[in-house]
Write a protein that holds these residues in place. Structure first.
Motif, mmCIF file in Angstrom:
data_model
loop_
_atom_site.group_PDB
_atom_site.id
_atom_site.type_symbol
_atom_site.label_atom_id
_atom_site.label_comp_id
_atom_site.label_asym_id
_atom_site.label_seq_id
_atom_site.Cartn_x
_atom_site.Cartn_y
_atom_site.Cartn_z
ATOM 1 N N TYR A 40 9.352 35.368 88.384
ATOM 2 C CA TYR A 40 10.740 34.807 88.063
ATOM 3 C C TYR A 40 11.016 34.202 86.849
ATOM 4 C CZ TYR A 40 11.040 36.046 93.143
ATOM 5 O OH TYR A 40 11.010 36.452 94.243
ATOM 6 N N PRO A 41 11.276 34.828 86.002
ATOM 7 C CA PRO A 41 11.403 34.432 84.288
ATOM 8 C C PRO A 41 12.230 33.091 84.266
ATOM 9 C CG PRO A 41 11.831 36.956 84.424
ATOM 10 C CD PRO A 41 11.958 36.346 85.735
ATOM 11 N N TYR A 42 11.975 32.404 83.513
ATOM 12 C CA TYR A 42 12.813 30.945 83.207
ATOM 13 C C TYR A 42 13.894 31.568 82.340
ATOM 14 C CZ TYR A 42 14.488 26.811 81.102
ATOM 15 O OH TYR A 42 15.408 25.906 80.773
ATOM 16 N N SER A 80 4.641 26.243 79.461
ATOM 17 C CA SER A 80 4.278 27.239 78.655
ATOM 18 C C SER A 80 2.755 26.866 78.046
ATOM 19 C CB SER A 80 5.117 27.497 77.365
ATOM 20 O OG SER A 80 4.358 28.334 76.388
ATOM 21 N N PRO A 88 7.548 30.105 80.757
ATOM 22 C CA PRO A 88 7.926 31.478 80.843
ATOM 23 C C PRO A 88 8.554 31.935 81.999
ATOM 24 C CG PRO A 88 5.670 31.196 80.773
ATOM 25 C CD PRO A 88 6.156 29.774 80.448
ATOM 26 N N PHE A 89 7.879 31.428 83.328
ATOM 27 C CA PHE A 89 8.174 31.509 84.437
ATOM 28 C C PHE A 89 8.597 30.393 85.447
ATOM 29 C CE2 PHE A 89 5.659 35.332 82.792
ATOM 30 C CZ PHE A 89 6.529 36.395 82.903
#
Length: 135
Positions: A40-42, A80, A88-89
């Motif tokens: 699940y990308p931020y 990160s 990133p996620f």
């Protein structure tokens, strides 16, 4: 005093050897398994309810997989790997499975229910990667 040091050293060495063997056995046990990784990308304005994901969504999906599922893991993104870079996620869910075709057959009939459940915990479209554990 010297005997206490020897006993401590022997205990420490035994614990380290056991840990190393356990880690090696876990690695060997996972080799050849397939992983379905749901990331699940931020992004700014995106939300993720970890409690719901952990207690409702992932157990629901895991229940569809039956004996094909070896285990699953849930990760919460913290930072990160590079300083001053965005996360990133937000979260990653991973299913360790034996067979991709069995996974697809088990998920297929429930795909709409799985997707409909997204609204209960996130407004993120996940990125999915299927891979094989090689080591």
């Amino acid at each position: 005093m010297k005997s206490k040091l020897i006993v401590t050293f022997v205990l420490l060495t035994t614990c380290l050897a056991a840990f190393s063997q356990e880690k090696h056995q876990a690695s060997v046990a996972e080799k050849g398994l397939l992983k379905v990784v749901v990331m699940y990308p931020y992004a700014e304005g995106k939300t993720f309810n970890m409690e719901y994901y952990e207690t409702k969504h992932m157990p629901m999906v895991a229940g569809f997989l039956g004996a094909n599922l070896v285990k699953y893991t849930i990760e919460k993104g913290l930072a990160s790997g590079m300083p001053n870079q965005p996360l990133p996620f937000m979260a990653i869910g991973t299913f360790y499975i034996k067979s991709l075709s069995e996974y697809q057959a088990a998920i297929g009939p429930h795909r709409d229910a799985i997707r409909a459940d997204f609204a209960n915990y996130t407004n993120i479209s996940p990125v999915i990667l299927v891979s094989e554990v090689v080591k």
